[in-house]
Every structure is written in C-alpha cells, then in structure tokens.
Write an enzyme that holds these catalytic residues in place. Structure first.
Site, short mmCIF file in Angstrom:
data_model
loop_
_atom_site.label_atom_id
_atom_site.label_comp_id
_atom_site.label_asym_id
_atom_site.label_seq_id
_atom_site.Cartn_x
_atom_site.Cartn_y
_atom_site.Cartn_z
N LYS A 1 2.18 2.07 -5.03
CA LYS A 1 2.89 1.54 -6.21
C LYS A 1 2.07 1.72 -7.49
CE LYS A 1 3.26 -2.51 -4.37
NZ LYS A 1 2.69 -2.18 -3.04
N GLN B 1 2.22 -5.93 -3.12
CA GLN B 1 2.53 -5.97 -1.67
C GLN B 1 3.85 -5.23 -1.38
OE1 GLN B 1 1.56 -9.38 -3.05
NE2 GLN B 1 -0.47 -8.60 -2.76
N ASP C 1 0.82 -1.22 0.00
CA ASP C 1 0.00 0.00 0.00
C ASP C 1 0.85 1.27 0.00
OD1 ASP C 1 -2.25 -1.68 0.24
OD2 ASP C 1 -1.96 -1.75 2.41
N GLY D 1 -4.16 -4.48 -4.56
CA GLY D 1 -5.13 -3.52 -5.05
C GLY D 1 -4.39 -2.26 -5.43
N HIS D 2 -4.45 -1.90 -6.68
CA HIS D 2 -3.80 -0.66 -7.13
C HIS D 2 -4.87 0.36 -7.47
CE1 HIS D 2 0.13 -2.74 -8.55
NE2 HIS D 2 0.05 -2.62 -7.25
P1 IMP Z 1 -2.67 -12.71 1.79
O1 IMP Z 1 -1.68 -12.17 0.82
O2 IMP Z 1 -4.09 -12.45 1.39
O3 IMP Z 1 -2.41 -14.15 2.12
O4 IMP Z 1 -2.48 -11.91 3.17
C1 IMP Z 1 -1.29 -12.03 3.95
C2 IMP Z 1 -0.91 -10.69 4.57
O5 IMP Z 1 -0.52 -9.81 3.53
C3 IMP Z 1 -2.05 -9.99 5.32
O6 IMP Z 1 -1.49 -9.27 6.40
C4 IMP Z 1 -2.60 -9.02 4.30
O7 IMP Z 1 -3.23 -7.92 4.91
C5 IMP Z 1 -1.31 -8.61 3.60
N1 IMP Z 1 -1.54 -8.16 2.22
C6 IMP Z 1 -1.78 -8.93 1.13
N2 IMP Z 1 -1.91 -8.16 0.05
C7 IMP Z 1 -1.71 -6.90 0.45
C8 IMP Z 1 -1.66 -5.65 -0.25
O8 IMP Z 1 -1.83 -5.55 -1.47
N3 IMP Z 1 -1.40 -4.57 0.51
C9 IMP Z 1 -1.17 -4.64 1.85
N4 IMP Z 1 -1.20 -5.78 2.53
C10 IMP Z 1 -1.47 -6.90 1.83
#
Ligand code: IMP
Length: 426
Positions: free
Chosen positions: A16, A221, A13, A40-41
C-alpha cells in the site's frame, strides 16, 4: 470532487505504501484513518528508501497535505522520531496535520501488549500497544490528543488511570508500576511539540473535499486483519476496511468516489492464524526471498503462499472495491507455473465464500487453478501493451475472479515501476 479510499485486500503488507506514494503525487491530501505504528510502509524513491509507520506517504511530496486522522492510534514518541528522521533527510514536514481526536498510545499500552503476548495465547502482535490502546478507547479510559494538550484534564485523568494500570500490573502480572510524575512530564512535553500541527482534521478534510480537492484516505493493515471482518481473533484492533475510512477520517460515505483494493500477486501473512494457501516449501521460500517478505515494523519473516481469490472476492465485497491495484507481479517472473486458489474444499463440500469460522478455515484445503507463468523479467515494463501475454492472462483471471477492474499494476518497488491501466483521480 475526487475522494479515494485505499485499502489492503489481504492480510496487510500488500504494498500500500508504494501505491499511496504513487497516487499521492496527484493528491492534495493524504489521510491515515486507522492503525498506528504497527503499520510499516516502505517507499522507494530513486536510491532512497523510506520506512514510514505513522506519517502518511504523502509527506514525500511537498505540495501534499498529510493528515493523521482521528481513527489512528497515535504514539507521540514514535511520531516525533519519525518526524525528526524525515527532517534530517531534508523532507519538509510543515504540511503534516494531526487530529485532535486521535487517541494517544501510552507506555502502559505497549507494556500490556507485551505482557499479553508473553502469555499462553498469542496473536503475534507487533507489540506497539495497538490492542490495549483501542481497548481503552472503547472502554472510555483513553486520552485523545486534545486531552493531552489540556493542562487540567490530562494530569487529573492520568493520575487516576495510572493508579488503575499499576493495580493491574501489580496484581495480575506482579510487575512494578509506572511513575505518574514521569509520565506526566514526558507526555506533556510531547504534546507541546505536536501542538502546532493539531487541528480538527475532519473539518479540514471535508472542507478540502467541498473545495474539489483530491483526497486519498489511506488504510493500514488489510481486510483480513479487520476487527469485524478479519480472521478474528488473529486480527488487529481497528477497521482497515473501507467503512473504517469514514469513521477514522470523519468523512461521510456519500463523499467517497472510488475504493482501491491493493492486492499482492500472491499472499503473505505475519503473526498467527490460519492461512489456507501457505507454502512451506521451496516456492514459498522463493516468494519470501524475491519479494523481500520481511516485516517493515518487526523484521519478522512473512509467511508466503499462492494468491487466494476466495479472499480477494471477499475483500471486494466487504470494501465495495471499484479498482484493483496489483503489486509485486514481478516476484512471479521466474515461475513456470502459478496457482490461484479459487475455492476451498471443506470436508464433503466446496466453499466459494470466505467462512466466518476459524475452525472451518483451518480445515479448508485450497482448490487451485493452475496457469502458465510468463518467465520474463517485467521490471522495465511501463505500458500495459508490453506486458507478456501470460502475465496479462494472470491479471485478467484475477479481475474475473473478483469482478473488479484494475487501475494500477506494480512490476517493481520503485515509483516508476508502475503501469497505469486507468486513472484513479478524476
Ligand atoms: P497488532 O496490530 O500489533 O495488534 O497485531 C495484530 C495482528 O495484526 C498480528 O497478526 C500482526 O502481525 C498483524 N499486523 C499488524 N499490523 C500489520 C501490518 O502493518 N502488516 C501486516 N500485519 C500486521
């Protein structure tokens, strides 16, 4: 040749999407290399706001080829929805290419993600099936796009795997199983819709690099969510770091020229896990409000805090950053005083390097450097020489603390609200 990797330097977040969109104007190819619809962009173009999960932000430029690389967790249902949404808004998506080697997210991946998160131990995932998908990939029980398109392999393997998954659903969770025939029909249909875009994207991207094209490898991420280098186990299941770009796009390290770390002028985190500079006070609230810190994918409020330079220095090392793109500087516009964490106090010692143990991190108290705020609205500034001196000092301090020069500074969400301090593409 100009191949640039773009990574998040914090917990994701970082903005990017905006930086990718800005660089995509100059890029010939934009390649996603890991993660899936957990990302999510948000890209703001004039009055339009685009929320992208799987499709690279390059899609908004008609001349740019957008590539979903082999390292991506590809959810065909979400991808097809996203494609349709863009089509309906008049965006040409004919330049989208999908790796034949990307792994396919199946309904049971999302189901297991949900069931695991409903247990006592929570990661705070996005419930998009990411962990279970990469688990299957590594245990060699996944489907690649090329398998999905194979009329023989897909039904045969799916039958066996559905039986296995239904056993787990029944015996461990006491849940009803999935119906093989329904899955087969639905996913073969998705496969046929995607087929025209499926190619060997490693070949495509390497040919582009060899032809002197400008290629942007876009991470989702952030560094601290990396499965190896992040705050394990509160991480995602892929490699958002620069090394992941090579694996997830099928590009060798010798082809990479620059590594841009995107860093927010403060810190945020979603999901569980320690966060030393978290602010549970009015300043934290203000950052959330002014920075619109709510998840693009889940809508969850993000935890907010001061910039952590211990983490920034760590991200510079793990990714071999050559450039910093600092985002959301304008969110700090109204603050009289701004703090940066420069070290951690842990029991009787002071740590300057990011610790490997979460238990240590949980006990770390930030050591802050306090700086004067600039108290000026910066959203209209387009040139570095117009930046208020105090804002320049803040940026200089970030550079000094991590040893990486800036290339871009963002002073608002819009495409034009970006100050170029040095060109990224040669
Ligand atoms: P997962 O990727 O859905 O398995 O989530 C694992 C961890 O990564 C959790 O803490 C999510 O909140 C975090 N996470 C996954 N995708 C994002 C992102 O795009 N932005 C911020 N945190 C993310």
């Amino acid at each position: 040749m100009s191949t640039v990797v773009l990574v998040g330097a914090q917990w994701g977040d970082e903005g990017k999407g905006k930086i990718t969109d800005f660089l995509a104007e100059k890029a010939d190819y934009v390649v996603r290399y890991q993660g899936g619809s957990n990302a999510g962009h948000t890209v703001v173009v004039g009055d339009d706001k685009f929320m992208l999960h799987l499709i690279p932000s390059g899609i908004l430029y008609p001349g740019t080829v957008s590539v979903i690389g082999n390292g991506v967790a590809l959810d065909p249902e979400i991808l097809l929805d996203e494609m349709e949404g863009l089509r309906q808004r008049g965006i040409d998506i004919s330049n989208l290419r999908i790796s034949s080697r990307a792994h396919v997210v199946m309904p049971y991946h999302k189901l297991f993600d949900e069931l695991q998160e409903n247990g006592d131990f929570k990661i705070g995932t996005t419930k998009r099936g990411i962990g279970p998908l990469y688990t299957d990939k590594v245990s060699r029980t996944g489907f690649r796009v090329t398998d999905l398109l194979d009329k023989k392999i897909f039904p045969e393997t799916l039958k066996r795997i559905v039986e296995e998954k239904n056993n787990i659903l029944d015996r461990i969770y006491g849940k009803p199983g999935l119906v093989f025939e329904d899955l087969l029909d639905k996913y073969q249909n998705f496969g046929e819709q995607l087929r025209p875009m499926v190619v060997d994207t490693s070949l495509l991207v390497n040919q582009a690099i060899d032809a002197g094209k400008k290629v942007l490898l876009e991470g989702a991420q952030g560094t601290l969510l990396d499965i190896d280098h992040g705050t394990y186990p509160f991480v995602t299941s892929s490699h958002p770091t620069a090394g992941g770009a090579c694996v997830g796009a099928g590009v060798g390290p010798s082809k990479i020229n620059r590594v841009v770390g995107v860093v927010k002028a403060y810190s945020t985190r979603v999901g569980e896990g320690p966060f030393p500079t978290e602010l549970a006070d009015e300043t934290g609230e203000m950052l959330r409000r002014n920075g619109d810190e709510y998840g693009t994918t889940t809508g969850r409020p993000r935890r907010c805090g001061w910039l952590d330079a211990v983490i920034l220095k760590y991200a510079a090392r793990i990714n071999g950053l050559t450039d910093l793109a600092i985002t959301k500087l304008d969110v700090l516009d109204s603050l009289e005083k701004i703090k940066i964490c420069v070290a951690y106090r842990y029991r009787d010692s002071v740590l300057y390097d990011f610790p490997d143990s979460l238990e240590v991190l949980r006990e770390c108290e930030p050591v802050y450097l306090e700086m004067d705020g600039w108290m000026q609205n910066m959203e209209g500034i387009r040139d570095i020489k117009d930046l208020p001196p105090k804002a320049q000092e803040y940026v200089n301090k970030m550079v000094e603390l991590c040893g990486v020069e800036t290339c871009l500074l963002a002073v608002g969400p819009g495409r034009l609200q970006t100050i170029v301090t040095r060109e990224v593409f040669q």
